[in-house]
Motif scaffolding. Structure first.
Motif, PDB file in Angstrom:
ATOM      1  N   ALA A  22      46.512  26.866 -12.504  1.00 58.03           N
ATOM      2  CA  ALA A  22      45.845  28.167 -12.579  1.00 58.03           C
ATOM      3  C   ALA A  22      45.964  28.860 -11.227  1.00 58.03           C
ATOM      4  CB  ALA A  22      44.372  28.004 -12.950  1.00 58.03           C
ATOM      5  N   PRO A  23      46.875  29.827 -11.098  1.00 57.32           N
ATOM      6  CA  PRO A  23      46.961  30.567  -9.837  1.00 57.32           C
ATOM      7  C   PRO A  23      45.678  31.321  -9.488  1.00 57.32           C
ATOM      8  CG  PRO A  23      48.927  30.899 -11.158  1.00 57.32           C
ATOM      9  CD  PRO A  23      47.937  30.195 -12.038  1.00 57.32           C
ATOM     10  N   THR A  24      44.948  31.777 -10.532  1.00 60.13           N
ATOM     11  CA  THR A  24      43.734  32.563 -10.309  1.00 60.13           C
ATOM     12  C   THR A  24      42.598  31.996 -11.149  1.00 60.13           C
ATOM     13  OG1 THR A  24      45.095  34.543  -9.942  1.00 60.13           O
ATOM     14  CG2 THR A  24      42.755  34.904 -10.361  1.00 60.13           C
ATOM     15  N   TRP A  25      41.412  32.013 -10.586  1.00 59.29           N
ATOM     16  CA  TRP A  25      40.213  31.497 -11.258  1.00 59.29           C
ATOM     17  C   TRP A  25      39.179  32.607 -11.393  1.00 59.29           C
ATOM     18  CZ3 TRP A  25      39.424  26.236 -12.684  1.00 59.29           C
ATOM     19  CH2 TRP A  25      40.467  25.368 -12.309  1.00 59.29           C
ATOM     20  N   LEU A  26      38.532  32.682 -12.545  1.00 65.88           N
ATOM     21  CA  LEU A  26      37.366  33.525 -12.770  1.00 65.88           C
ATOM     22  C   LEU A  26      36.195  32.599 -13.051  1.00 65.88           C
ATOM     23  CD1 LEU A  26      35.747  36.122 -13.320  1.00 65.88           C
ATOM     24  CD2 LEU A  26      36.677  36.086 -15.662  1.00 65.88           C
ATOM     25  N   LEU A  27      35.180  32.648 -12.188  1.00 62.31           N
ATOM     26  CA  LEU A  27      34.021  31.769 -12.293  1.00 62.31           C
ATOM     27  C   LEU A  27      32.795  32.607 -12.627  1.00 62.31           C
ATOM     28  CD1 LEU A  27      34.744  29.710  -9.054  1.00 62.31           C
ATOM     29  CD2 LEU A  27      35.412  29.131 -11.400  1.00 62.31           C
ATOM     30  N   VAL A  28      32.103  32.216 -13.681  1.00 63.14           N
ATOM     31  CA  VAL A  28      30.969  32.973 -14.198  1.00 63.14           C
ATOM     32  C   VAL A  28      29.725  32.089 -14.137  1.00 63.14           C
ATOM     33  CG1 VAL A  28      30.030  34.213 -16.182  1.00 63.14           C
ATOM     34  CG2 VAL A  28      32.510  34.236 -15.753  1.00 63.14           C
ATOM     35  N   GLU A  29      28.720  32.510 -13.391  1.00 66.52           N
ATOM     36  CA  GLU A  29      27.497  31.733 -13.325  1.00 66.52           C
ATOM     37  C   GLU A  29      26.789  31.762 -14.677  1.00 66.52           C
ATOM     38  OE1 GLU A  29      23.370  31.235 -10.730  1.00 66.52           O
ATOM     39  OE2 GLU A  29      24.641  33.003 -10.409  1.00 66.52           O
ATOM     40  N   GLN A  30      26.503  30.587 -15.203  1.00 72.15           N
ATOM     41  CA  GLN A  30      25.771  30.463 -16.463  1.00 72.15           C
ATOM     42  C   GLN A  30      24.865  29.241 -16.399  1.00 72.15           C
ATOM     43  OE1 GLN A  30      25.416  32.516 -19.320  1.00 72.15           O
ATOM     44  NE2 GLN A  30      23.719  31.058 -19.265  1.00 72.15           N
ATOM     45  N   PRO A  31      23.575  29.450 -16.043  1.00 76.02           N
ATOM     46  CA  PRO A  31      22.638  28.333 -16.047  1.00 76.02           C
ATOM     47  C   PRO A  31      22.391  27.851 -17.472  1.00 76.02           C
ATOM     48  CG  PRO A  31      21.804  30.218 -14.778  1.00 76.02           C
ATOM     49  CD  PRO A  31      22.980  30.703 -15.582  1.00 76.02           C
ATOM     50  N   GLY A  32      21.590  26.803 -17.562  1.00 79.35           N
ATOM     51  CA  GLY A  32      21.281  26.259 -18.869  1.00 79.35           C
ATOM     52  C   GLY A  32      22.294  25.221 -19.307  1.00 79.35           C
ATOM     53  N   VAL A  63      39.274  30.662 -16.756  1.00 81.15           N
ATOM     54  CA  VAL A  63      37.861  31.028 -16.767  1.00 81.15           C
ATOM     55  C   VAL A  63      37.023  29.757 -16.866  1.00 81.15           C
ATOM     56  CG1 VAL A  63      36.085  32.448 -17.856  1.00 81.15           C
ATOM     57  CG2 VAL A  63      38.492  33.161 -17.983  1.00 81.15           C
ATOM     58  N   ALA A  64      36.001  29.645 -16.025  1.00 79.31           N
ATOM     59  CA  ALA A  64      35.093  28.499 -16.068  1.00 79.31           C
ATOM     60  C   ALA A  64      33.681  28.974 -15.779  1.00 79.31           C
ATOM     61  CB  ALA A  64      35.511  27.432 -15.055  1.00 79.31           C
ATOM     62  N   LEU A  65      32.716  28.236 -16.273  1.00 84.93           N
ATOM     63  CA  LEU A  65      31.315  28.517 -15.990  1.00 84.93           C
ATOM     64  C   LEU A  65      30.844  27.656 -14.830  1.00 84.93           C
ATOM     65  CD1 LEU A  65      29.805  28.644 -19.609  1.00 84.93           C
ATOM     66  CD2 LEU A  65      30.958  30.452 -18.298  1.00 84.93           C
ATOM     67  N   ILE A  66      29.927  28.202 -14.049  1.00 85.13           N
ATOM     68  CA  ILE A  66      29.382  27.484 -12.901  1.00 85.13           C
ATOM     69  C   ILE A  66      27.856  27.602 -12.919  1.00 85.13           C
ATOM     70  CG2 ILE A  66      31.419  27.718 -11.436  1.00 85.13           C
ATOM     71  CD1 ILE A  66      30.042  30.088 -10.048  1.00 85.13           C
ATOM     72  N   TYR A  84      32.779  35.030  -9.389  1.00 85.98           N
ATOM     73  CA  TYR A  84      33.828  34.887  -8.375  1.00 85.98           C
ATOM     74  C   TYR A  84      35.195  35.067  -9.024  1.00 85.98           C
ATOM     75  CZ  TYR A  84      30.340  32.596  -5.359  1.00 85.98           C
ATOM     76  OH  TYR A  84      29.239  32.305  -4.597  1.00 85.98           O
ATOM     77  N   LEU A  85      36.084  35.699  -8.297  1.00 83.77           N
ATOM     78  CA  LEU A  85      37.515  35.704  -8.587  1.00 83.77           C
ATOM     79  C   LEU A  85      38.208  35.074  -7.393  1.00 83.77           C
ATOM     80  CD1 LEU A  85      37.996  39.263 -10.117  1.00 83.77           C
ATOM     81  CD2 LEU A  85      38.762  37.142 -11.211  1.00 83.77           C
ATOM     82  N   ALA A  86      39.117  34.146  -7.626  1.00 78.92           N
ATOM     83  CA  ALA A  86      39.813  33.479  -6.526  1.00 78.92           C
ATOM     84  C   ALA A  86      41.286  33.337  -6.867  1.00 78.92           C
ATOM     85  CB  ALA A  86      39.202  32.107  -6.256  1.00 78.92           C
ATOM     86  N   HIS A  87      42.139  33.688  -5.902  1.00 76.41           N
ATOM     87  CA  HIS A  87      43.587  33.527  -6.049  1.00 76.41           C
ATOM     88  C   HIS A  87      44.046  32.477  -5.055  1.00 76.41           C
ATOM     89  CE1 HIS A  87      47.561  34.663  -7.348  1.00 76.41           C
ATOM     90  NE2 HIS A  87      47.943  34.847  -6.107  1.00 76.41           N
ATOM     91  N   THR A  88      44.938  31.570  -5.482  1.00 84.95           N
ATOM     92  CA  THR A  88      45.198  30.354  -4.716  1.00 84.95           C
ATOM     93  C   THR A  88      46.609  30.233  -4.138  1.00 84.95           C
ATOM     94  OG1 THR A  88      45.822  29.111  -6.705  1.00 84.95           O
ATOM     95  CG2 THR A  88      43.500  29.117  -6.102  1.00 84.95           C
TER      96      THR A  88
END
Length: 313
Positions: A22-32, A63-66, A84-88
């Motif tokens: 995954a060259p780029t990551w989208l991380l979405v905060e999701q508690p619970g 895309v992943a949840l954090i 967060y968006l991150a490019h690696t």
């Protein structure tokens, strides 16, 4: 019955070239709570989660949840959540971040094609550069595999308590049997079977713009042959700088073999011969039947004459 992580370690399954691509990551905060397929099995709107995956995956955006380590109560409502968006890719590694209230429906408006190419401006207004500590993402999703919970959660909690970095739990990094697994951003190197002391060394290296290759699974920017080649050249020339090496191309070289170009910022180039060979017979996850996954075996690392294109002789 042994856990998948114990079986993999006892059998000596190699870590190299097992990172998610995954060259780029989208991380979405999701508690619970998180389910096994967390994008559609959490308190995130499942239709939104599925739509994000469909829109992002074709462009190399994962895309992943954090969530923060510790108690996982979901405040619900319009509670703020961190994104967060991150490019690696080397030479162009970045993190952008923003905070939004409620369900982040506006994420579907992102230009995922541009983000996959590394265009930070495609994040749009409201996304600011992340200038803080490296992001340390520890997989803890026990609904996907119990090893991630049993081994990942204590590691995440210890790192958070020590203020070692900006620590988050994450839903899935691939390779449950290598738990505890870790991804460090912005450079995107993944690690497995790693303890808190080693993580702190990894994070210290990231702060210096470097990468530690011990317990390293590979850089998520590259495919599996590219990950193997990157780590092999780093070992050959003892190059710690994260941005010094680039995989310039992966070409088929017969069935189950590849010729991978690697370039250094100082002008040196290599061709790395990589072959897929049968790995050890082990379960891919807890409860799964034992199977054999191919591993990436580096057959040769050949430095090329200066001035040749993409390392070709």
């Amino acid at each position: 019955m042994k856990s998948c992580a114990t079986a993999s370690q006892v059998l000596g399954e190699p870590l190299a070239a097992t990172a998610a691509t995954a060259p780029t990551w989208l991380l979405v905060e999701q508690p619970g709570p998180w389910g096994a397929k967390a994008l559609t099995a959490s308190h995130l709107d499942p239709e939104l989660g599925a739509a994000l995956d469909r829109a992002a995956a074709p462009h190399g955006v994962r895309v992943a949840l954090i969530r923060r380590p510790g108690r996982h109560a979901d405040p619900g409502g319009r509670a703020p959540r961190r994104l967060y968006l991150a490019h690696t890719l080397p030479g162009d590694s970045w993190i952008r971040t923003t905070e939004v209230p409620g369900q982040p429906q506006d994420l579907l408006d992102l230009d995922f094609a541009a983000l996959g190419r590394g265009d930070a401006t495609a994040a749009g207004p409201g996304w600011e550069p992340h200038h803080g500590e490296p992001l340390a993402l520890v997989c803890t999703n026990g609904k996907r595999d119990r090893c991630c919970a049993l081994l990942g959660r204590p590691l995440a909690a210890e790192l958070a308590a020590s203020a070692a970095a900006d620590v988050w739990e994450v839903t899935h990094l691939g390779g449950h049997r290598f738990a505890p697994t870790l991804l460090v951003l912005p450079y995107g190197y993944a690690y497995g079977r790693i303890g808190a002391h080693t993580v702190k060394d990894v994070l210290d290296a990231v702060r210096r713009g470097q990468v530690l290759t011990g317990s390293c699974r590979g850089r998520s920017a590259w495919d599996r042959p590219g990950q193997a080649a990157d780590l092999a050249v780093r070992a050959r020339v003892r190059e710690p700088r994260a941005g010094a090496l680039t995989v310039t191309g992966t070409e088929p070289d017969g069935e189950g073999r590849w010729s991978v170009g690697v370039a250094h910022t100082d002008g040196r180039r290599w061709r790395v011969r990589v072959a897929a060979v049968p790995g050890v017979e082990a379960p891919a996850s807890c409860g799964a039947a034992p199977g054999t996954a191919d591993r990436m075996h580096v057959e040769a690392v050949e430095e090329c004459a200066r001035g040749t294109a993409d390392g070709r002789a």
